[in-house]
Design an enzyme around this catalytic site. Structure first.
Site, PDB file in Angstrom:
ATOM      1  N   CYS A 393     -48.822  45.139  17.658  1.00  0.00           N
ATOM      2  CA  CYS A 393     -49.811  46.130  17.231  1.00  0.00           C
ATOM      3  C   CYS A 393     -51.192  45.821  17.832  1.00  0.00           C
ATOM      4  O   CYS A 393     -51.427  46.128  18.991  1.00  0.00           O
ATOM      5  CB  CYS A 393     -49.828  46.244  15.711  1.00  0.00           C
ATOM      6  SG  CYS A 393     -50.462  47.840  15.179  1.00  0.00           S
ATOM      7  N   HIS A 524     -44.644  47.414  14.472  1.00  0.00           N
ATOM      8  CA  HIS A 524     -44.451  46.052  13.936  1.00  0.00           C
ATOM      9  C   HIS A 524     -42.958  45.733  13.871  1.00  0.00           C
ATOM     10  O   HIS A 524     -42.324  45.983  12.839  1.00  0.00           O
ATOM     11  CB  HIS A 524     -45.044  45.954  12.532  1.00  0.00           C
ATOM     12  CG  HIS A 524     -46.537  45.990  12.509  1.00  0.00           C
ATOM     13  ND1 HIS A 524     -47.308  44.856  12.642  1.00  0.00           N
ATOM     14  CD2 HIS A 524     -47.397  47.022  12.402  1.00  0.00           C
ATOM     15  CE1 HIS A 524     -48.587  45.189  12.596  1.00  0.00           C
ATOM     16  NE2 HIS A 524     -48.677  46.500  12.452  1.00  0.00           N
ATOM     17  N   GLU A 526     -41.525  43.080  13.422  1.00  0.00           N
ATOM     18  CA  GLU A 526     -41.209  42.029  12.442  1.00  0.00           C
ATOM     19  C   GLU A 526     -40.650  42.586  11.131  1.00  0.00           C
ATOM     20  O   GLU A 526     -39.912  41.902  10.421  1.00  0.00           O
ATOM     21  CB  GLU A 526     -42.437  41.150  12.166  1.00  0.00           C
ATOM     22  CG  GLU A 526     -43.628  41.819  11.474  1.00  0.00           C
ATOM     23  CD  GLU A 526     -44.632  42.434  12.435  1.00  0.00           C
ATOM     24  OE1 GLU A 526     -44.242  42.754  13.580  1.00  0.00           O
ATOM     25  OE2 GLU A 526     -45.796  42.618  12.037  1.00  0.00           O
TER      26      GLU A 526
HETATM   27  N1  GLN Z   1     -56.536  47.709  14.141  1.00  0.00           N
HETATM   28  C1  GLN Z   1     -55.564  48.336  14.955  1.00  0.00           C
HETATM   29  C2  GLN Z   1     -55.352  49.796  14.592  1.00  0.00           C
HETATM   30  O1  GLN Z   1     -55.668  50.211  13.516  1.00  0.00           O
HETATM   31  C3  GLN Z   1     -54.256  47.584  14.902  1.00  0.00           C
HETATM   32  C4  GLN Z   1     -53.610  47.609  13.554  1.00  0.00           C
HETATM   33  C5  GLN Z   1     -52.554  46.557  13.387  1.00  0.00           C
HETATM   34  O2  GLN Z   1     -52.506  45.575  14.125  1.00  0.00           O
HETATM   35  N2  GLN Z   1     -51.712  46.719  12.409  1.00  0.00           N
HETATM   36  O3  GLN Z   1     -54.853  50.559  15.390  1.00  0.00           O
END
Ligand code: GLN
Length: 550
Positions: A393, A524, A526
């Site tokens: 992410c 994600h 994970e």
């Molecule tokens: N801050 C970034 C976004 O909002 C990544 C979010 C995250 O890593 N879950 O897009």
């Protein structure tokens, strides 16, 4: 099963927090599932937050995202992983969520002009939710974890709901208390008194536990079992040991050493099947791997959430850690994770060079600007020195920014989240998010939950998943700015996963010919890694890490 009614097991905690109620729920679920029962699990968090999404992970651990986009507690991750389930928002409730529904119903005149009261209307709503979750899952057994510790003010209404359910149907409701038995150093003896008090406090809520799960450094001896039995009102065989373990995946195995599934079925009045030997053996084998992994695979985890006071909160990244474990164990390797603070990489090249001693680097999800420049330096170092890199992410967004800065030469490239006045916003706010931000609507408003992506042939992504279409869970507000995609690809970055309409970049990577593993996901992965089904991308990453040794 002899009877068709749904059975409910409430798990409550005594003496101190952090005694492993979540893992107990997961383990009880697993041993019952292994007896042919359909199990689901519910987490009750007594706080006012409607979900866990608005909480800093250092406050409450990781925010675990479900397929339907609910932002929940990390225990939900344990339930899904142990029980191999895909849970929904029906399986999660907070005080805020319950009150919100009751107040909305009152506003809609759904209480028919009655005075709406904390008791019974709040417990009624809790009960309605518990039953609905059980029905939706067509579960034989619903295990409900009541967050917090007995004696707290916050969880009283949930205990009240549980008590009411027991009165309504005494045979179908069971209470298990997970309690802590300290062994004070100077005394050197395991003490039962705090647990006795905790049971009495629970009794004061009108509830008698049917079973005690006794957490402690070691197993209970006969004397202590007898004492607890006598003072906590239950036969000795209902007092079960839960000694500290090196590896949480041993807990269901330990429970079965005490024949816990037999005991539970007996208390619940159900005739269940014999244990499923092949699936039990598969779990045993997995748990054994967790102990036997011979060679270490050394992973550097870069983030900013790790330090809170004197504690290192690896809880903030629980699912990432577990995902790394599963893929490592599957290759008979022992993952050794080192938590490094991204801020430390902001100025010191010497510090960066230390990264060479790791087999791989992970930058997990994150928010805000603190530590971002350090993360970007780490990504550059990993790319230039061919150290396997996996960005999750925010970690993928960092990859794209770094590539834009150092390969495309766009020196001020950035994400709007960090520098909205940059001329090269390569990571921009998603169209659908603009309104939310304008109106300060932060809770539950990101791109959340499961979305499909299509993979490009001949890429690491496609070769890892071995399929064209995948579904993964998201939690972000920003995305790769479409106007830079052409330039980034022209300079070698490959967007190997895209949303089905082609607009959103879901995976970025460098070809294997250029780097052993330099890959990031906007989602994600994970959240979908399970003990017996390691995640293909984590496995590809770990393989690349192992390859670095050779
Ligand atoms: N801050 C970034 C976004 O909002 C990544 C979010 C995250 O890593 N879950 O897009």
């Amino acid at each position: 099963m002899s009877k068709k009614e749904t059975k409910y097991i409430f798990v409550v905690g005594g003496v101190i927090s952090g005694v492993g109620k979540g893992v107990t729920v997961s383990s009880l679920g697993l041993i019952l599932k292994n007896r042919g029962l359909k199990v689901t699990a519910i987490k009750i968090d007594p706080y006012i937050n409607v979900d866990a999404g608005t909480m800093n992970p250092t406050e409450h651990g990781e925010v675990f995202v479900l397929s339907d986009g609910d932002e929940t507690d990390q225990d939900m991750g344990n339930y899904e992983r142990f029980l191999d389930l895909d849970l929904t928002r029906l399986n999660y409730m907070t005080t805020g969520r319950v009150y919100k529904t009751v107040i909305e119903k009152e506003r809609n005149l759904e209480y028919g002009g009655k005075c709406v009261e904390v008791v019974p209307h709040i417990p009624f709503e809790v009960i309605r939710r518990i039953k609905k979750a059980g029905e939706a899952a067509k579960a034989n057994v619903v295990i409900i974890e009541i967050g917090g510790t007995i004696g707290e003010y916050q969880n009283i209404l949930f205990l009240e709901a549980a008590r009411m359910m027991k009165i309504e149907n005494p045979e179908n409701v069971v209470f298990a208390m997970v309690s802590y038995l300290p062994t004070p150093g100077k005394i050197g003896e395991m003490k039962t008194k705090p647990t006795q008090h905790a049971v009495r406090t629970l009794n004061a809520s009108g509830i008698q536990p049917d079973m005690l799960i006794a957490r402690g450094e070691v197993s209970l001896d006969k004397k202590r079992k007898e004492k607890l039995s006598l003072f906590c009102n239950m036969p000795t065989d209902r007092v079960v040991s839960a000694p500290d373990v090196e590896n949480i995946y041993d807990i269901p195995l330990n429970f079965e050493k005490e024949k816990l599934s037999d005991k539970l079925c007996k208390i619940l009045g159900i005739v269940c099947k014999k244990p499923n030997v092949p699936s039990w053996n598969a779990w045993k084998k997995f748990a054994r791997h967790a102990h036997n992994g011979k060679k270490a695979v050394k992973i550097a985890m870069i983030g900013k959430y790790f330090e809170t006071g004197d504690f290192i909160l690896s809880d903030s990244y629980l699912s990432v850690i577990e995902a790394i474990k599963y893929s490592s164990y599957a290759q008979n390797k022992k993952p050794v994770l080192t938590w490094l603070n991204s801020a430390d990489f902001e100025k010191s090249p010497a510090k960066l060079r230390e990264l060479k001693k790791y087999d791989g680097i992970v930058i997990p999800g994150g928010f805000g600007s603190r530590g971002v420049e350090g993360k970007l330096n780490v990504v550059k170092f990993a790319r230039e020195n061919k150290i396997p890199y996996f960005g999750l992410c925010y970690g993928m967004q960092m990859m794209v920014i770094e590539y834009a800065r150092n390969v495309l030469g766009l020196k001020d490239a950035n994400t709007r989240e960090v520098n909205p006045s940059s001329k090269n916003i390569v990571i921009d706010v998603m169209e659908s998010q603009k309104e939310h931000l304008k109106n300060n609507l932060y809770g539950g408003s990101m791109r959340l939950g499961a979305y499909k992506a299509i993979l490009r042939d001949g890429t690491i992504a496609k070769n890892s998943y071995q399929k064209k279409e995948i579904t993964e869970r998201h939690r972000h507000r920003y995305e790769v700015n479409p106007s830079f995609i052409g330039d980034l690809e022209a300079k070698g970055l490959v967007f190997s996963g895209r949303s089905p309409d082609g607009h959103l970049m879901e995976i970025a990577e460098l070809p294997k010919s250029k780097h052993p593993f330099f890959l990031g996901t906007q989602f994600h992965p994970e959240f979908l890694a399970h003990p017996l089904a390691p995640h293909p991308l984590f496995t590809a990453f770990i393989k690349a890490c192992v390859g670095r040794r050779k």
